[in-house]
Design an enzyme around this catalytic site. Structure first.
Site, PDB file in Angstrom:
ATOM      1  N   LYS A 220     -11.786   0.711  -1.924  1.00 16.71           N
ATOM      2  CA  LYS A 220     -10.730   1.357  -2.701  1.00 16.71           C
ATOM      3  C   LYS A 220     -11.160   1.408  -4.165  1.00 16.71           C
ATOM      4  CE  LYS A 220      -7.303   0.219   0.755  1.00 16.71           C
ATOM      5  NZ  LYS A 220      -8.260  -0.340   1.740  1.00 16.71           N
TER       6      LYS A 220
ATOM      7  N   HIS B   6      -5.313  -3.437  -2.480  1.00 16.63           N
ATOM      8  CA  HIS B   6      -4.935  -2.432  -3.476  1.00 16.63           C
ATOM      9  C   HIS B   6      -4.779  -3.009  -4.885  1.00 16.63           C
ATOM     10  CE1 HIS B   6      -4.278   0.850  -0.576  1.00 16.63           C
ATOM     11  NE2 HIS B   6      -3.948  -0.132   0.246  1.00 16.63           N
TER      12      HIS B   6
ATOM     13  N   SER C  74       0.792  -1.225   0.000  1.00 14.83           N
ATOM     14  CA  SER C  74       0.000   0.000   0.000  1.00 14.83           C
ATOM     15  C   SER C  74       0.823   1.273   0.000  1.00 14.83           C
ATOM     16  CB  SER C  74      -0.934   0.008   1.211  1.00 14.83           C
ATOM     17  OG  SER C  74      -0.202  -0.067   2.422  1.00 14.83           O
TER      18      SER C  74
END
Length: 391
Positions: free
Chosen positions: A239, A207, A179
């Site tokens: 995300k 991610h 990340s």
């Protein structure tokens, strides 16, 4: 009580003195390439909304429809009366999309990771983690009762040596995309190494999910891996998918064990059903709008070309997380503030989020940005003297 006040005050003052004090931003707008902060519009390059879906009209409508159908709160934990048809449908859709028998929803990625590790591990087991793993994975390993051993970042040889010395159950845990550094784990050789040593592999793909792979199914799809090679998959919906919550996907036995034994699941109120409806809509958008991933890659390439022309020493990473290493926390803060004065919002990431001496600007690009906005970012970096600040 004065002892507690004095202790808290001293720890806060120490953090300020080290330029590590953090302050929350109060946004006055939806997430997007442009955000409003303190009455001022800023170009936003620090969001994890990689596909630009957080304010997508279809997600907004799905959330509104979900609230009309199910109300706002879930009312209870999943095991009492808080598990709705909306939750069930999203879990089934996530299982099908990831190619797993089942998936289980959690309120956050932190909760999902700590729950999975607590259920999988017992005293006497060993959990081996990449040194740059997310804090939730490290906390889950520490609290599991198993022996926690960390190996150097993406160092397969070091991991192989550790596995070769072990006896008993072993779990290897890595981020799919790291990340703060933006690089990816070498998942295919990692999976082969784990199979060679009869260890299980768990991947946190917070991610990578939605961004990587031909369909956006994440790091595992990009590496050509399935459930047999990676028994435990965790990913988030907050995300790239622009929603909220997280899930663990795997075998029927894994999911049933989490339902029965994961305290984070058993004793937590279920996420709002309307959010699950929005999650299904976001999952559908991955299929309906593949151009977002393709366009994002074009923007990343454009940014990297411009950064090279400015002499900015970016790491060799091809994803939307593009860290600019500064080193010193005070200098990272100063550069972040200089960019904000020029209308660009980029966060300064400092210890303890990253190791000491590796403070950085964490620049993130999204499919919501335009080419002109990327060029504006590059211009602001040049004006702020980013090349002089960089490590």
């Amino acid at each position: 009580m004065s002892a507690f006040r004095e202790r808290l005050a001293a720890s806060l003052e120490a953090r300020r003195a080290q330029h590590l004090y953090r302050q929350r931003l109060v946004l006055e707008s939806p997430q997007g390439p442009l955000v409003r902060l303190g009455g001022r519009e800023l170009l936003n390059f620090c969001s994890n909304d990689y596909l630009g879906l957080a304010a997508h009209p279809r997600l907004v409508e799905a959330l509104q429809q979900g609230a009309r159908d199910y109300g706002v709160g879930s009312g209870a934990s999943h095991l009492v009366c808080g598990h709705s048809r909306a939750h069930q449908q999203l879990e089934e859709a996530l299982a099908a999309f990831t190619g797993r028998p089942r998936a289980l929803l959690f309120g956050s990625g932190f909760a999902a990771n700590t729950a999975a590790l607590a259920v999988l591990l017992q005293p006497g087991d060993t959990v081996l983690q990449d040194r740059l793993n997310h804090a939730s994975l490290l906390d889950g390993g520490l609290h599991s009762g198993a022996r926690l051993s960390r190996f150097p970042h993406n160092d397969l040889d070091a991991l192989a040596r550790k596995l070769g010395r072990l006896s008993g159950p072993a779990l290897v845990v890595v981020d799919g995309v790291f990340s703060m550094d933006g690089d990816v784990a070498p998942l295919a050789p990692l999976a082969a190494l784990c199979q060679q040593h009869d260890a299980w592999l768990m991947v946190d793909d917070a991610h990578g999910f939605g961004v990587l792979g031909q369909r956006g199914a994440g790091s595992l799809e990009a590496a050509g891996l399935g459930g047999s090679e990676v028994p435990v998959l965790m990913a988030t919906l907050g995300k790239a998918l622009g929603c909220g919550g997280a899930f663990v996907a795997g075998s029927d036995e894994l999911i049933e064990a989490l339902i029965q034994f994961a305290r984070n699941y058993v004793y937590s109120t279920a996420m709002p059903p309307a959010l699950a409806v929005a999650g299904r809509a976001a999952l559908q958008l991955l299929s309906d709008e593949p151009w977002r991933r393709e366009y994002l890659l074009q923007l990343i390439a454009r940014f990297r070309r411009g950064a090279a022309q400015l002499g900015l020493p970016l790491a060799e990473v091809g994803g939307p997380i593009q860290p600019l290493m500064i080193g010193d926390a005070a200098r990272a803060l100063a550069l972040s503030e200089a960019l904000r004065q020029r209308g660009v919002l980029v966060g300064a990431i400092r210890p303890p989020t990253v190791p000491a001496g590796t403070a950085r600007l964490r620049i993130t690009l999204t499919a919501g940005h335009s080419e002109q906005q990327v060029d504006q970012l590059l211009g602001a970096l040049e004006q702020a003297g980013a090349a002089r600040h960089a490590a």
